[in-house]
Write an enzyme that holds these catalytic residues in place. Structure first.
Site, mmCIF file in Angstrom:
data_model
loop_
_atom_site.group_PDB
_atom_site.id
_atom_site.type_symbol
_atom_site.label_atom_id
_atom_site.label_comp_id
_atom_site.label_asym_id
_atom_site.label_seq_id
_atom_site.Cartn_x
_atom_site.Cartn_y
_atom_site.Cartn_z
ATOM 1 N N LYS A 1 0.827 -1.210 0.000
ATOM 2 C CA LYS A 1 0.000 0.000 0.000
ATOM 3 C C LYS A 1 0.858 1.255 0.000
ATOM 4 O O LYS A 1 0.488 2.271 -0.593
ATOM 5 C CB LYS A 1 -0.954 -0.019 1.191
ATOM 6 C CG LYS A 1 -2.056 -1.077 1.079
ATOM 7 C CD LYS A 1 -3.006 -1.006 2.251
ATOM 8 C CE LYS A 1 -4.163 -1.981 2.081
ATOM 9 N NZ LYS A 1 -3.757 -3.384 2.128
ATOM 10 N N GLU B 1 -3.713 6.525 8.604
ATOM 11 C CA GLU B 1 -4.486 7.470 7.813
ATOM 12 C C GLU B 1 -5.790 7.804 8.533
ATOM 13 O O GLU B 1 -6.194 7.112 9.467
ATOM 14 C CB GLU B 1 -4.765 6.928 6.407
ATOM 15 C CG GLU B 1 -5.607 5.679 6.355
ATOM 16 C CD GLU B 1 -5.760 5.131 4.943
ATOM 17 O OE1 GLU B 1 -4.889 5.378 4.091
ATOM 18 O OE2 GLU B 1 -6.764 4.441 4.686
ATOM 19 N N HIS C 1 -14.472 -7.003 7.038
ATOM 20 C CA HIS C 1 -13.752 -6.274 5.982
ATOM 21 C C HIS C 1 -13.657 -7.072 4.685
ATOM 22 O O HIS C 1 -12.848 -6.750 3.811
ATOM 23 C CB HIS C 1 -12.340 -5.864 6.436
ATOM 24 C CG HIS C 1 -12.324 -4.988 7.643
ATOM 25 N ND1 HIS C 1 -12.708 -3.665 7.620
ATOM 26 C CD2 HIS C 1 -11.991 -5.248 8.930
ATOM 27 C CE1 HIS C 1 -12.601 -3.146 8.831
ATOM 28 N NE2 HIS C 1 -12.168 -4.089 9.638
ATOM 29 N N ARG D 1 -5.297 -8.535 -10.234
ATOM 30 C CA ARG D 1 -5.832 -9.820 -10.683
ATOM 31 C C ARG D 1 -7.294 -9.649 -11.061
ATOM 32 O O ARG D 1 -7.859 -8.565 -10.914
ATOM 33 C CB ARG D 1 -5.732 -10.845 -9.545
ATOM 34 C CG ARG D 1 -6.367 -10.323 -8.250
ATOM 35 C CD ARG D 1 -6.452 -11.354 -7.158
ATOM 36 N NE ARG D 1 -6.755 -10.785 -5.866
ATOM 37 C CZ ARG D 1 -7.943 -10.377 -5.462
ATOM 38 N NH1 ARG D 1 -8.979 -10.450 -6.280
ATOM 39 N NH2 ARG D 1 -8.125 -9.879 -4.251
#
Length: 480
Positions: free
Chosen positions: A115, A199, A234, A291
């Site tokens: 990330k 964040e 999630h 993908r």
């Protein structure tokens, strides 16, 4: 490309093989000892046992899979999703052995697999990102300073993370140190990389992703969005296309941003760029999945495009023949991931034998399936049985078809997410389009399904009693 090995199992293996066969390409299946009798093994032209049931000894044995491919004269390897699909070393090894990897290059996989590296790559394209820090952090004092600057609540995220692992929401400063240690520990255990970053936590986000496809000639296209906000732990359970909240202007802006993300890492093939959308419809780059996605069928349904066929054509070096303006969307599609899980018990896996397994049929109903009646659901792999997809002229029709399809999907022997899917499609918040990633937390508990079942049973009993009394009156049945 005359022969493709599908380095996967279950429904996605069959999905890829169907397109390959339609293109006149022979297919090779690999399977573990646990999957010896799986439908994907019989569907392929050739099949090879790759090892014992645990995935680390079978489906993750990259070098062994490549040896099988070379022995059988395979031209390309399609990784599906999961397992080795985002493994840069595997992609590299495939290419070194003069076999085409049907996916992006290892460089793109590496960049987007982190990330932090992904954030760095897209900076030059001025793509909106959630406020936070773009470097790994381990110092608690520094983390507290950053958190105060951007404001609580914050999100601690694993750089190499996915599926909610290594992720912690922190609402108060006093909890930051303990949650940070947990995130680092979990990220290390799950990914072998304890790097985390911080964040701003978007409090009522929607999860919107954009499908992209890029060829080796510099062409990058997007195929609109998918709404993926209904999640548990999630991880997505219900997806749809298009989103009910995107305006044409916002759709265009997000599509162009997704194309730029693909360009930032010289992407080739099918990929998905994920964004968070806040309450004011501001979007922020989240990550890129390098993908084919589980939910790709909803995009295929509204665009009429076979994404696997495009993957294969691009991997062969062909240029995309369509232009962005040629891609249009019609109607609405929904997907329910049918997992062998118990939604009444925190979605825990439910293993057992599929004593009944009958698929729904009908106009606008598609089932990408990997199981059949009498099979056992193995404990070694992801418990997804199939993907149930419905298509309608509009969102309401697609939802109603999904409810119909769920009612006609007959499974016994294991618990599944079918009842949860019906709950979602009947819920006022989902039907109105006014929901976010907290849908499950806000509206769902296992008890809800229990109560629903009791209500349905009572209703059925009342209907039966009414019909009985009516029949008795008509037939003049004596009381004794």
């Amino acid at each position: 490309m005359n022969k493709i090995l599908v380095a996967n199992r279950g429904e996605i293996a069959i999905r890829v093989m169907k397109t390959a066969k339609n293109m006149g390409i022979k297919t090779v299946a690999i399977y573990s000892e646990a999957d010896r009798n799986s439908p994907h093994v019989r569907f392929a032209d050739q099949a090879v046992c790759i090892g014992p049931p645990p995935s680390a000894e079978s489906y993750l044995m990259g070098s062994k899979i490549i040896k099988v491919a070379k022995r059988l004269g395979v031209d390309g390897i399609h990784p599906g999703y999961g397992f080795l699909s985002e493994n840069a070393e595997f992609a590299e090894e495939v290419e070194k052995n003069n076999i085409t990897f049907i996916g992006p290059g290892s460089k793109a996989i590496r960049i987007m697999g982190s990330k932090l590296a992904a954030k760095e790559a897209v900076k030059a394209y001025d793509i909106p990102m959630v406020p936070g820090i773009d470097e790994a952090i381990s110092d608690v004092a520094q983390a507290k300073r950053i958190a105060k600057e951007i404001g609580f609540p914050i999100l601690i995220k694993a750089s190499a993370g996915g599926g909610g692992k290594g992720m912690r929401i922190v609402e108060k400063e006093k909890d930051l140190e303990s949650q940070m240690k947990l995130a680092i520990s979990e990220a290390t255990a799950a990914f072998g990389d304890g790097s985390v970053f911080i964040e701003k936590y978007v409090t009522s986000p929607r999860h919107i992703e954009i499908q992209v496809m890029a060829d080796k000639h510099g062409n990058v296209l997007h195929f609109f969005e998918r709404e993926c906000s209904v999640q548990r732990r999630h991880q997505k359970v219900v997806e749809e296309a298009p989103s009910s909240v995107l305006t044409p202007e916002l759709r265009k802006a997000m599509g162009e941003a997704a194309v730029d993300v693909a360009r930032s890492c010289d992407y080739v093939g099918a990929g998905t760029v994920e964004f968070l959308l806040d309450e004011e419809l501001n979007f922020y780059f989240l990550e890129m999945n390098t993908r084919l996605q589980v939910e790709h069928p909803v995009t295929e349904m509204i665009t009429g495009v076979d994404l696997v066929q495009l993957q294969i054509e691009v991997a062969r070096g062909e240029e995309l023949t369509m232009k962005q303006e040629d891609i249009t969307m019609t109607g609405h599609a929904l997907e329910l991931r049918v997992y062998a899980e118990d939604p009444m018990n925190d979605f825990l896996p439910s293993v057992g034998t599929l004593s009944t397994y009958q698929l729904p049929r009908g106009d606008g109903i598609r089932v990408d399936n990997g199981f059949e009646e009498g099979m056992e659901v193995p404990i070694y792999y992801d418990p997804m049985l199939s993907k149930l997809v419905t298509y309608g002229r509009n969102r309401e029709e697609a939802m109603n078809k999904m409810i119909y399809a769920i009612n006609h999907y007959k499974i016994s022997g294991v618990k599944t997410t079918l009842s949860f899917g019906k709950f979602v499609c009947e819920h006022p918040a989902f039907r109105s389009g006014n929901f976010d990633t907290h849908f499950v937390k806000n509206y769902f508990t296992g008890d809800v399904l229990g109560f629903a079942s009791e209500d349905e049973a009572r209703l059925a009993a009342l209907i039966a009693l009414t019909q009985y009394l009516k029949d008795r009156k008509n037939l003049r049945i004596p009381n004794s």
